[in-house]
Scaffold this motif. Sequence first.
Motif, PDB file in Angstrom:
ATOM      1  N   UNK A  13     -19.638  -9.522   4.973  1.00  0.00           N
ATOM      2  CA  UNK A  13     -20.016  -8.471   5.920  1.00  0.00           C
ATOM      3  C   UNK A  13     -18.773  -7.661   6.250  1.00  0.00           C
ATOM      4  N   UNK A  14     -18.691  -6.453   5.740  1.00  0.00           N
ATOM      5  CA  UNK A  14     -17.573  -5.564   6.031  1.00  0.00           C
ATOM      6  C   UNK A  14     -18.164  -4.225   6.468  1.00  0.00           C
ATOM      7  N   UNK A  15     -18.334  -4.000   7.777  1.00  0.00           N
ATOM      8  CA  UNK A  15     -19.011  -2.787   8.231  1.00  0.00           C
ATOM      9  C   UNK A  15     -18.346  -1.491   7.794  1.00  0.00           C
ATOM     10  N   UNK A  16     -16.997  -1.430   7.822  1.00  0.00           N
ATOM     11  CA  UNK A  16     -16.355  -0.157   7.508  1.00  0.00           C
ATOM     12  C   UNK A  16     -14.887  -0.351   7.162  1.00  0.00           C
ATOM     13  N   UNK A  17     -14.416   0.456   6.190  1.00  0.00           N
ATOM     14  CA  UNK A  17     -12.993   0.580   5.884  1.00  0.00           C
ATOM     15  C   UNK A  17     -12.690   2.072   5.803  1.00  0.00           C
ATOM     16  N   UNK A  18     -11.725   2.537   6.618  1.00  0.00           N
ATOM     17  CA  UNK A  18     -11.382   3.953   6.692  1.00  0.00           C
ATOM     18  C   UNK A  18      -9.918   4.163   6.309  1.00  0.00           C
ATOM     19  N   UNK A  19      -9.672   5.245   5.598  1.00  0.00           N
ATOM     20  CA  UNK A  19      -8.322   5.760   5.407  1.00  0.00           C
ATOM     21  C   UNK A  19      -8.357   7.250   5.736  1.00  0.00           C
ATOM     22  N   UNK A  20      -7.575   7.683   6.706  1.00  0.00           N
ATOM     23  CA  UNK A  20      -7.523   9.085   7.118  1.00  0.00           C
ATOM     24  C   UNK A  20      -6.052   9.450   7.228  1.00  0.00           C
ATOM     25  N   UNK A  21      -5.536  10.204   6.202  1.00  0.00           N
ATOM     26  CA  UNK A  21      -4.093  10.434   6.109  1.00  0.00           C
ATOM     27  C   UNK A  21      -3.798  11.906   5.840  1.00  0.00           C
ATOM     28  N   UNK A  22      -2.541  12.293   6.105  1.00  0.00           N
ATOM     29  CA  UNK A  22      -2.113  13.677   5.938  1.00  0.00           C
ATOM     30  C   UNK A  22      -1.669  13.990   4.515  1.00  0.00           C
ATOM     31  N   UNK A  23      -1.358  12.957   3.722  1.00  0.00           N
ATOM     32  CA  UNK A  23      -0.955  13.194   2.336  1.00  0.00           C
ATOM     33  C   UNK A  23      -1.994  12.574   1.402  1.00  0.00           C
ATOM     34  N   UNK A  24      -1.562  11.748   0.459  1.00  0.00           N
ATOM     35  CA  UNK A  24      -2.486  11.119  -0.491  1.00  0.00           C
ATOM     36  C   UNK A  24      -2.996   9.800   0.064  1.00  0.00           C
ATOM     37  N   UNK A  25      -4.283   9.493  -0.216  1.00  0.00           N
ATOM     38  CA  UNK A  25      -4.873   8.242   0.237  1.00  0.00           C
ATOM     39  C   UNK A  25      -5.464   7.473  -0.926  1.00  0.00           C
ATOM     40  N   UNK A  26      -5.277   6.157  -0.926  1.00  0.00           N
ATOM     41  CA  UNK A  26      -5.843   5.319  -1.983  1.00  0.00           C
ATOM     42  C   UNK A  26      -6.354   4.019  -1.397  1.00  0.00           C
ATOM     43  N   UNK A  27      -7.577   3.671  -1.777  1.00  0.00           N
ATOM     44  CA  UNK A  27      -8.171   2.391  -1.402  1.00  0.00           C
ATOM     45  C   UNK A  27      -8.529   1.673  -2.695  1.00  0.00           C
ATOM     46  N   UNK A  28      -7.760   0.674  -3.037  1.00  0.00           N
ATOM     47  CA  UNK A  28      -7.903  -0.021  -4.321  1.00  0.00           C
ATOM     48  C   UNK A  28      -8.474  -1.417  -4.082  1.00  0.00           C
ATOM     49  N   UNK A  29      -9.743  -1.614  -4.514  1.00  0.00           N
ATOM     50  CA  UNK A  29     -10.404  -2.907  -4.357  1.00  0.00           C
ATOM     51  C   UNK A  29     -10.858  -3.457  -5.712  1.00  0.00           C
ATOM     52  N   UNK A  30     -10.123  -3.116  -6.742  1.00  0.00           N
ATOM     53  CA  UNK A  30     -10.480  -3.587  -8.078  1.00  0.00           C
ATOM     54  C   UNK A  30     -10.405  -5.111  -8.140  1.00  0.00           C
ATOM     55  N   UNK A  31     -11.410  -5.701  -8.765  1.00  0.00           N
ATOM     56  CA  UNK A  31     -11.478  -7.158  -8.970  1.00  0.00           C
ATOM     57  C   UNK A  31     -11.408  -7.953  -7.664  1.00  0.00           C
ATOM     58  N   UNK A  32     -11.808  -7.317  -6.571  1.00  0.00           N
ATOM     59  CA  UNK A  32     -11.591  -7.912  -5.252  1.00  0.00           C
ATOM     60  C   UNK A  32     -12.300  -9.256  -5.093  1.00  0.00           C
ATOM     61  N   UNK A  33     -13.535  -9.369  -5.601  1.00  0.00           N
ATOM     62  CA  UNK A  33     -14.300 -10.613  -5.495  1.00  0.00           C
ATOM     63  C   UNK A  33     -14.633 -11.167  -6.880  1.00  0.00           C
ATOM     64  N   UNK A  34     -13.816 -10.860  -7.811  1.00  0.00           N
ATOM     65  CA  UNK A  34     -14.059 -11.273  -9.185  1.00  0.00           C
ATOM     66  C   UNK A  34     -14.202 -12.796  -9.295  1.00  0.00           C
ATOM     67  N   UNK A  35     -15.307 -13.209  -9.936  1.00  0.00           N
ATOM     68  CA  UNK A  35     -15.560 -14.632 -10.201  1.00  0.00           C
ATOM     69  C   UNK A  35     -15.738 -15.473  -8.935  1.00  0.00           C
ATOM     70  N   UNK A  36     -16.214 -14.826  -7.864  1.00  0.00           N
ATOM     71  CA  UNK A  36     -16.645 -15.597  -6.687  1.00  0.00           C
ATOM     72  C   UNK A  36     -18.065 -16.068  -6.980  1.00  0.00           C
TER      73      UNK A  36
END
Length: 291
Positions: A13-36
């Motif tokens: 249960x993850x209701x929200x993830x926010x990134x609000x920035x003045x330059x570049x923003x990156x949200x990297x969740x690759x393979x986050x739950x891999x093989x769970x």
Amino acid sequence: NMFNNCTSLTVINIPAIYIDVSLAGKLDMTNMFNNCNSLTTVNSFHFYIKSAKIGNLDITNMFSGCISLRTANFSNIYANTNTKGYIHMNNAFKDCISLNKLYFFDIKVISQTGDGFLYMEKMFSNCTSLRTVNFYDINVITMTTNGYLYMNNMFSNCTSLNTVNFYDINVNATKLGYLHMNNMFSNCNSLSTVNFSDSYVNSNTYGYLYMENMFSNCISLITVKFIDINFIPDYHYGYITMNNMFNNCISLNQTNFFDIHISGNNNGELYMKNMFNNCTSLTVINIPAIY
């Protein structure tokens, strides 16, 4: 790889993830739950990136190999940027062999001055228990440049998939617009009903819509409804290809195509070669207008 190989994890249960920035923003969740491999439920994801420069949200392979995952509800996934915007979802649920129900809505890339990219290729490939898909409000919007939406092989080899409802799948670009759906449901041999409506590519220069082999070898497909599929390149070149779209759909007996058109001020091409090749049960075709 944050939770990689957490073999006892069952609910997320993850209701929200926010990134609000003045330059570049990156949200990297690759393979986050891999093989769970005990994970069964994913609830209420809201991912949002707002950036003045490049915004990049990446969930590639996020749940790949989660063999017990049964239900996924994804909504409100945004990348809103002043320059280039990316959302990567390729292979996100690939090989989730227990996934049986899916709700996806309100996925958007919005770019003010740069290109917008939404990648969903092979996102659910080999999800062999998936039965019902509801997708709506999937958009790439660019204010000054190009928009790209890739859905090739998105559900290929989902052998239990029975019903598909797709609404409001759109690319709205100031320059080039691309919507790729080649092989999107190929080899979904239990698929029987498809409802596809209110989808378009809208661009000021060049626009491309690819639907080749989209339902190839869907041997149980009986009824197809395509309503209001529009392609609107305002000034230059419009291209739609539906070659082999229903190749070997041996159970297909009725198709309904309403309002399929290219509209523009220059060149337009529409290809439908072998579109219904080997559809040996087809008895009724309703195509009121293609223009």
